[in-house]
Design an enzyme around this catalytic site. Sequence first.
Site, PDB file in Angstrom:
ATOM      1  N   SER A  22       0.805  -1.228   0.000  1.00  0.00           N
ATOM      2  CA  SER A  22       0.000   0.000   0.000  1.00  0.00           C
ATOM      3  C   SER A  22       0.835   1.273   0.000  1.00  0.00           C
ATOM      4  CB  SER A  22      -0.944   0.014   1.207  1.00  0.00           C
ATOM      5  OG  SER A  22      -0.225   0.173   2.415  1.00  0.00           O
TER       6      SER A  22
ATOM      7  N   LYS B 176       0.856   4.571   6.913  1.00  0.00           N
ATOM      8  CA  LYS B 176       0.363   5.372   5.789  1.00  0.00           C
ATOM      9  C   LYS B 176       0.999   6.761   5.864  1.00  0.00           C
ATOM     10  CE  LYS B 176      -2.765   2.153   4.799  1.00  0.00           C
ATOM     11  NZ  LYS B 176      -2.656   1.288   3.616  1.00  0.00           N
TER      12      LYS B 176
END
Length: 250
Positions: free
Chosen positions: A40, A101
């Site tokens: 990701s 993230k």
Amino acid sequence: MAKHKSGGWLESIKTVVYAGLIAIGIRTVAFEPFNIPSGSMIPTLLVGDYLFVSKYSYGYSRHSMPFSPNLFDGRILGSLPERGDVAVFKLPRDNATDYIKRIIGLPGDRIQVRSGVLYVNGQAVRRELIGPYTVEGDGPRLVVREYREFLPPQPGVAAHVHNILEMSDDQPFDNTSEYVVPAGHVFAMGDNRDNSLDSRAQNAVGFIPVENLVGRAEFIFFSVDGSARWWEVWAWPMAIRWSRLLSAVR
């Protein structure tokens, strides 16, 4: 002789206990290692990267300690991330799963994606096409587009520049409603924009409470591409991504 042997065992046990306490202390207040299991955050972080996260960057919460004991609420010596930081946090849904993230939105920010372009507080974030990028090591081999993205600056902080990937500008999270980041929360997104479960998925991740921040990703200390099994000792040197060792996370 028995007394001497007993004393030796006791000293050994004390040494192990002291070493464990020191390790826990370092892990709690200074640095903690993490590994990257998914794609990701490609191209910034690759599957098989091992990195250190600084625990002091945003202050300390119960999530700074092993197993997140419910000893206190909020943060001690707390500070907000900068827009663009790569941060580890506990998934709000269970307060246990570690996610990593990029912090895109701060409290009060308005975040939206339109046709693949990120908007912060109503302004389109500039991105420049770099060219094709081949994604490997995270499912099927794909050729996608790589962009350089320029996040808007904060007062006293330079604009943050990083690279992102896009399969296209018409994927499920490429057109969203506008999210208003609540007080005491941040908004996080993966750099692999079309292959990231992040704050755009409000029912799965959503806004991240500041209390859930574990720390800021600082540098990669080891990286392997997965081409060698643990017992294939002869193949280990070729599986190590030597160029990524000791590289800063930006």
